[in-house]
Design a protein around this motif. Structure first.
Motif, PDB file in Angstrom:
ATOM      1  N   ASP A  42      30.547  29.524  39.873  1.00 30.11           N
ATOM      2  CA  ASP A  42      29.664  30.583  40.357  1.00 30.11           C
ATOM      3  C   ASP A  42      30.256  31.920  39.929  1.00 30.11           C
ATOM      4  O   ASP A  42      30.929  32.590  40.713  1.00 30.11           O
ATOM      5  CB  ASP A  42      29.539  30.485  41.883  1.00 30.11           C
ATOM      6  CG  ASP A  42      28.627  31.539  42.475  1.00 30.11           C
ATOM      7  OD1 ASP A  42      28.018  32.321  41.709  1.00 30.11           O
ATOM      8  OD2 ASP A  42      28.531  31.602  43.710  1.00 30.11           O
ATOM      9  N   ASP A  43      30.030  32.309  38.684  1.00 27.31           N
ATOM     10  CA  ASP A  43      30.611  33.535  38.148  1.00 27.31           C
ATOM     11  C   ASP A  43      30.227  34.760  38.970  1.00 27.31           C
ATOM     12  O   ASP A  43      31.019  35.690  39.114  1.00 27.31           O
ATOM     13  CB  ASP A  43      30.199  33.743  36.692  1.00 27.31           C
ATOM     14  CG  ASP A  43      30.765  32.695  35.750  1.00 27.31           C
ATOM     15  OD1 ASP A  43      31.699  31.955  36.149  1.00 27.31           O
ATOM     16  OD2 ASP A  43      30.274  32.597  34.608  1.00 27.31           O
ATOM     17  N   ALA A  44      29.021  34.763  39.527  1.00 25.67           N
ATOM     18  CA  ALA A  44      28.542  35.909  40.302  1.00 25.67           C
ATOM     19  C   ALA A  44      29.332  36.119  41.590  1.00 25.67           C
ATOM     20  O   ALA A  44      29.318  37.211  42.155  1.00 25.67           O
ATOM     21  CB  ALA A  44      27.061  35.729  40.632  1.00 25.67           C
ATOM     22  N   ALA A  45      30.063  35.111  42.037  1.00 24.48           N
ATOM     23  CA  ALA A  45      30.828  35.213  43.284  1.00 24.48           C
ATOM     24  C   ALA A  45      32.128  35.985  43.107  1.00 24.48           C
ATOM     25  O   ALA A  45      32.884  36.145  44.059  1.00 24.48           O
ATOM     26  CB  ALA A  45      31.129  33.814  43.819  1.00 24.48           C
ATOM     27  N   PHE A  46      32.381  36.492  41.909  1.00 19.88           N
ATOM     28  CA  PHE A  46      33.644  37.161  41.622  1.00 19.88           C
ATOM     29  C   PHE A  46      33.458  38.606  41.166  1.00 19.88           C
ATOM     30  O   PHE A  46      34.298  39.157  40.471  1.00 19.88           O
ATOM     31  CB  PHE A  46      34.434  36.350  40.581  1.00 19.88           C
ATOM     32  CG  PHE A  46      34.867  35.021  41.102  1.00 19.88           C
ATOM     33  CD1 PHE A  46      36.067  34.886  41.779  1.00 19.88           C
ATOM     34  CD2 PHE A  46      34.051  33.913  40.970  1.00 19.88           C
ATOM     35  CE1 PHE A  46      36.461  33.664  42.292  1.00 19.88           C
ATOM     36  CE2 PHE A  46      34.436  32.679  41.482  1.00 19.88           C
ATOM     37  CZ  PHE A  46      35.641  32.554  42.144  1.00 19.88           C
ATOM     38  N   GLY A  47      32.371  39.233  41.588  1.00 23.83           N
ATOM     39  CA  GLY A  47      32.099  40.608  41.199  1.00 23.83           C
ATOM     40  C   GLY A  47      33.204  41.569  41.609  1.00 23.83           C
ATOM     41  O   GLY A  47      33.578  42.469  40.848  1.00 23.83           O
ATOM     42  N   ASP A  48      33.757  41.376  42.809  1.00 27.63           N
ATOM     43  CA  ASP A  48      34.834  42.252  43.283  1.00 27.63           C
ATOM     44  C   ASP A  48      36.086  42.098  42.427  1.00 27.63           C
ATOM     45  O   ASP A  48      36.724  43.086  42.054  1.00 27.63           O
ATOM     46  CB  ASP A  48      35.143  41.984  44.753  1.00 27.63           C
ATOM     47  CG  ASP A  48      35.524  40.537  45.049  1.00 27.63           C
ATOM     48  OD1 ASP A  48      35.183  39.622  44.261  1.00 27.63           O
ATOM     49  OD2 ASP A  48      36.177  40.300  46.094  1.00 27.63           O
ATOM     50  N   VAL A  49      36.413  40.875  42.076  1.00 26.86           N
ATOM     51  CA  VAL A  49      37.585  40.609  41.246  1.00 26.86           C
ATOM     52  C   VAL A  49      37.356  41.169  39.841  1.00 26.86           C
ATOM     53  O   VAL A  49      38.233  41.836  39.279  1.00 26.86           O
ATOM     54  CB  VAL A  49      37.899  39.100  41.182  1.00 26.86           C
ATOM     55  CG1 VAL A  49      39.130  38.826  40.338  1.00 26.86           C
ATOM     56  CG2 VAL A  49      38.051  38.518  42.582  1.00 26.86           C
ATOM     57  N   ALA A  50      36.176  40.925  39.293  1.00 27.70           N
ATOM     58  CA  ALA A  50      35.847  41.416  37.956  1.00 27.70           C
ATOM     59  C   ALA A  50      35.942  42.937  37.897  1.00 27.70           C
ATOM     60  O   ALA A  50      36.495  43.501  36.938  1.00 27.70           O
ATOM     61  CB  ALA A  50      34.454  40.945  37.545  1.00 27.70           C
ATOM     62  N   ALA A  51      35.436  43.614  38.919  1.00 27.22           N
ATOM     63  CA  ALA A  51      35.463  45.081  38.940  1.00 27.22           C
ATOM     64  C   ALA A  51      36.901  45.596  38.984  1.00 27.22           C
ATOM     65  O   ALA A  51      37.265  46.519  38.241  1.00 27.22           O
ATOM     66  CB  ALA A  51      34.673  45.603  40.135  1.00 27.22           C
ATOM     67  N   GLN A  52      37.730  45.002  39.832  1.00 28.04           N
ATOM     68  CA  GLN A  52      39.110  45.468  39.945  1.00 28.04           C
ATOM     69  C   GLN A  52      39.920  45.152  38.684  1.00 28.04           C
ATOM     70  O   GLN A  52      40.729  45.972  38.246  1.00 28.04           O
ATOM     71  CB  GLN A  52      39.771  44.904  41.202  1.00 28.04           C
ATOM     72  CG  GLN A  52      39.205  45.537  42.459  1.00 28.04           C
ATOM     73  CD  GLN A  52      40.014  45.253  43.693  1.00 28.04           C
ATOM     74  OE1 GLN A  52      41.227  45.071  43.642  1.00 28.04           O
ATOM     75  NE2 GLN A  52      39.335  45.225  44.836  1.00 28.04           N
ATOM     76  N   LEU A  53      39.692  43.990  38.096  1.00 30.65           N
ATOM     77  CA  LEU A  53      40.386  43.676  36.842  1.00 30.65           C
ATOM     78  C   LEU A  53      39.946  44.622  35.720  1.00 30.65           C
ATOM     79  O   LEU A  53      40.774  45.078  34.931  1.00 30.65           O
ATOM     80  CB  LEU A  53      40.157  42.220  36.452  1.00 30.65           C
ATOM     81  CG  LEU A  53      40.978  41.199  37.228  1.00 30.65           C
ATOM     82  CD1 LEU A  53      40.466  39.781  36.986  1.00 30.65           C
ATOM     83  CD2 LEU A  53      42.458  41.292  36.873  1.00 30.65           C
ATOM     84  N   ALA A  54      38.662  44.945  35.657  1.00 34.01           N
ATOM     85  CA  ALA A  54      38.177  45.879  34.635  1.00 34.01           C
ATOM     86  C   ALA A  54      38.835  47.242  34.808  1.00 34.01           C
ATOM     87  O   ALA A  54      39.248  47.875  33.826  1.00 34.01           O
ATOM     88  CB  ALA A  54      36.654  45.999  34.705  1.00 34.01           C
ATOM     89  N   GLU A  55      38.959  47.702  36.048  1.00 31.45           N
ATOM     90  CA  GLU A  55      39.623  48.985  36.321  1.00 31.45           C
ATOM     91  C   GLU A  55      41.097  48.922  35.917  1.00 31.45           C
ATOM     92  O   GLU A  55      41.624  49.873  35.329  1.00 31.45           O
ATOM     93  CB  GLU A  55      39.499  49.344  37.801  1.00 31.45           C
ATOM     94  CG  GLU A  55      38.087  49.674  38.231  1.00 31.45           C
ATOM     95  CD  GLU A  55      37.917  49.733  39.738  1.00 31.45           C
ATOM     96  OE1 GLU A  55      36.799  50.073  40.170  1.00 31.45           O
ATOM     97  OE2 GLU A  55      38.870  49.441  40.493  1.00 31.45           O
ATOM     98  N   TYR A  56      41.746  47.816  36.221  1.00 30.72           N
ATOM     99  CA  TYR A  56      43.156  47.646  35.849  1.00 30.72           C
ATOM    100  C   TYR A  56      43.321  47.701  34.330  1.00 30.72           C
ATOM    101  O   TYR A  56      44.155  48.440  33.808  1.00 30.72           O
ATOM    102  CB  TYR A  56      43.696  46.327  36.417  1.00 30.72           C
ATOM    103  CG  TYR A  56      45.068  45.981  35.910  1.00 30.72           C
ATOM    104  CD1 TYR A  56      46.201  46.571  36.447  1.00 30.72           C
ATOM    105  CD2 TYR A  56      45.237  45.073  34.862  1.00 30.72           C
ATOM    106  CE1 TYR A  56      47.474  46.263  35.965  1.00 30.72           C
ATOM    107  CE2 TYR A  56      46.496  44.768  34.378  1.00 30.72           C
ATOM    108  CZ  TYR A  56      47.607  45.364  34.931  1.00 30.72           C
ATOM    109  OH  TYR A  56      48.855  45.065  34.443  1.00 30.72           O
ATOM    110  N   PHE A  57      42.510  46.926  33.612  1.00 26.48           N
ATOM    111  CA  PHE A  57      42.632  46.884  32.156  1.00 26.48           C
ATOM    112  C   PHE A  57      42.255  48.220  31.515  1.00 26.48           C
ATOM    113  O   PHE A  57      42.704  48.530  30.412  1.00 26.48           O
ATOM    114  CB  PHE A  57      41.815  45.735  31.566  1.00 26.48           C
ATOM    115  CG  PHE A  57      42.405  44.377  31.827  1.00 26.48           C
ATOM    116  CD1 PHE A  57      43.700  44.085  31.432  1.00 26.48           C
ATOM    117  CD2 PHE A  57      41.670  43.391  32.458  1.00 26.48           C
ATOM    118  CE1 PHE A  57      44.262  42.831  31.667  1.00 26.48           C
ATOM    119  CE2 PHE A  57      42.212  42.133  32.702  1.00 26.48           C
ATOM    120  CZ  PHE A  57      43.511  41.862  32.310  1.00 26.48           C
TER     121      PHE A  57
END
Length: 163
Positions: A42-57
């Protein structure tokens, strides 16, 4: 438990979480690999993680603010908590980390627990280096460790301090 897959500058990351929080972040060729049963995708269940990783990178985030639920024994959990205390852009040696969690004789145990960290990038095991500053061991490969350290401290890479 459920899992998702996220593109990153380090390759596709497999993410897993349960009702308590994020359980794992693994690289495609992660030493030891992700557990076999991560539940439904369920890729959509990780929006918070994706956003924070994008900010980190992007260099815009220096710490993660996510509920974490790594699975490990009491010692591993203590080591992983200590890893989260290493400031962004700095490194610690295995010996220094060992002193923080039990004593100088714990360096090998700390190295083993560090290598079993299931939350790559989010729990910054990449910030642990050899006593002489050399890049040693990383479940995602030394090239990823160098990338992460260079991202966090670009001047160190330019000055040749990242072996």
């Amino acid at each position: 438990m459920r899992h998702g897959v996220l593109a990153s500058p380090l390759g596709e990351l497999t993410l897993a979480r349960d009702e308590r929080g994020l359980v794992g972040v693994w690289y495609p060729d992660h030493r030891g690999g992700a557990p076999a049963d991560l539940g439904a995708r369920d890729d959509a269940a990780f929006g918070d993680v994706a956003a924070q990783l994008a900010e980190y990178f992007a260099g815009e985030r220096t710490a993660f603010d996510l509920p974490l639920a790594p699975r490990g024994d009491a010692f591993e959990t203590r080591v992983w908590a200590a890893l989260r205390e290493i400031p962004y852009g700095t490194t610690r040696s295995y010996g220094e980390l060992a002193r923080d969690v039990g004593g100088p004789g714990y360096a090998q145990a700390v190295g083993a627990a560090n290598g079993r960290n299931p939350l790559s990038v989010v729990v910054p095991c990449h910030r642990v280096v050899g006593a002489d500053g050399t890049l040693t061991g990383y479940a995602g490969g030394l090239w990823r460790k160098r990338f992460l350290l260079s991202l966090e401290e670009p001047d160190a890479d330019a000055a040749g301090r990242l072996f």
